[in-house]
Design a protein around this motif. Structure first.
Motif, PDB file in Angstrom:
ATOM      1  N   ILE A  33      23.640  56.774  18.761  1.00 37.61           N
ATOM      2  CA  ILE A  33      24.778  56.051  18.704  1.00 37.61           C
ATOM      3  C   ILE A  33      25.594  56.024  20.103  1.00 37.61           C
ATOM      4  N   TRP A  36      26.019  53.897  23.501  1.00 36.69           N
ATOM      5  CA  TRP A  36      26.354  52.999  23.035  1.00 36.69           C
ATOM      6  C   TRP A  36      28.631  52.854  23.168  1.00 36.69           C
ATOM      7  N   TYR A  48      30.863  47.851  21.401  1.00 37.65           N
ATOM      8  CA  TYR A  48      30.147  48.140  20.089  1.00 37.65           C
ATOM      9  C   TYR A  48      29.465  46.612  19.665  1.00 37.65           C
ATOM     10  N   ILE A  67      19.435  56.964  12.816  1.00 36.13           N
ATOM     11  CA  ILE A  67      20.342  56.849  13.122  1.00 36.13           C
ATOM     12  C   ILE A  67      21.510  58.470  13.126  1.00 36.13           C
ATOM     13  N   CYS A  69      24.513  60.420  15.890  1.00 43.05           N
ATOM     14  CA  CYS A  69      25.333  60.319  16.680  1.00 43.05           C
ATOM     15  C   CYS A  69      25.434  62.126  17.397  1.00 43.05           C
ATOM     16  N   ILE A  75      33.087  58.931  14.801  1.00 38.56           N
ATOM     17  CA  ILE A  75      32.022  58.301  14.583  1.00 38.56           C
ATOM     18  C   ILE A  75      32.517  56.787  12.988  1.00 38.56           C
ATOM     19  N   TYR A  80      27.613  52.933  11.993  1.00 42.60           N
ATOM     20  CA  TYR A  80      26.560  53.050  10.797  1.00 42.60           C
ATOM     21  C   TYR A  80      25.680  51.719  10.676  1.00 42.60           C
ATOM     22  N   LEU A  83      24.857  48.945  12.622  1.00 48.85           N
ATOM     23  CA  LEU A  83      23.378  49.005  13.023  1.00 48.85           C
ATOM     24  C   LEU A  83      22.933  49.408  12.025  1.00 48.85           C
TER      25      LEU A  83
END
Length: 170
Positions: A33, A36, A48, A67, A69, A75, A80, A83
């Motif tokens: 992540i 972004w 985002y 996924i 970060c 975050i 999440y 996404l």
């Protein structure tokens, strides 16, 4: 007449189990992540969402996706989830976590579906060396499934195994 060489392992009741034989086929990818985020540190919701909409998600078709970060940014959970919504139509499996966590979850599913009756009351050796990465957690999950049914468990190769468990007769 020379002494005949007898393969005692091949003639034994020992069952060899290689988790690599159960390895789910498919490419594994990791999405970070961080790419972004503003200056790789701050999630700005509008930016985002815009970047997620611009992404070509078809590149994740039939892939296993983790996924993460990798920055120290905080975050929110919804990032999440958003996404995941974009990935869901394409990816085979999506996990919030690194590739080891992804593999663990994939093996958790595989091991849960295994027919363990073929190992009932048999000595089982779990093969240790493999070409593909198999997380230690997968072996722990496998042992939990096999423990109630096998007569014994070993790890390694038949010629140099480590005994893990032997059911007490009685």
């Amino acid at each position: 007449m020379p002494d005949e060489i007898i393969n005692k392992v091949a003639n034994s009741k020992l069952v060899s189990l290689d988790l690599e034989d159960y390895y789910p086929k498919g490419e594994r990818v990791l999405i970070d992540i961080k790419k972004w985020l503003f200056q790789e540190q701050v999630l700005i919701e509008k930016d985002y969402r815009s970047r997620l909409k611009e992404q070509d998600w078809t590149t994740y078709q039939e892939k296993y996706v983790g996924i993460i970060c990798s920055s120290d940014a905080i975050i929110p959970s919804w990032a999440y989830l958003l996404l995941t919504v974009h990935l869901a139509p394409y990816a085979k499996k999506i996990v919030v976590g690194d590739l080891e966590q992804l593999e663990t979850i994939l093996f958790e599913e595989v091991i849960a579906k295994m027919d363990i009756e073929e190992f009932a009351d048999k000595p089982v050796i779990i093969k240790g060396c493999s070409e593909k990465f198999i997380p230690n957690a997968a072996y722990a999950l496998l042992i939990q499934r096999l423990y109630p049914v096998v007569s014994s468990l070993m790890y390694g190769e038949a010629c140099s195994s480590v005994p893990l468990y032997k059911r007490i007769k009685g």
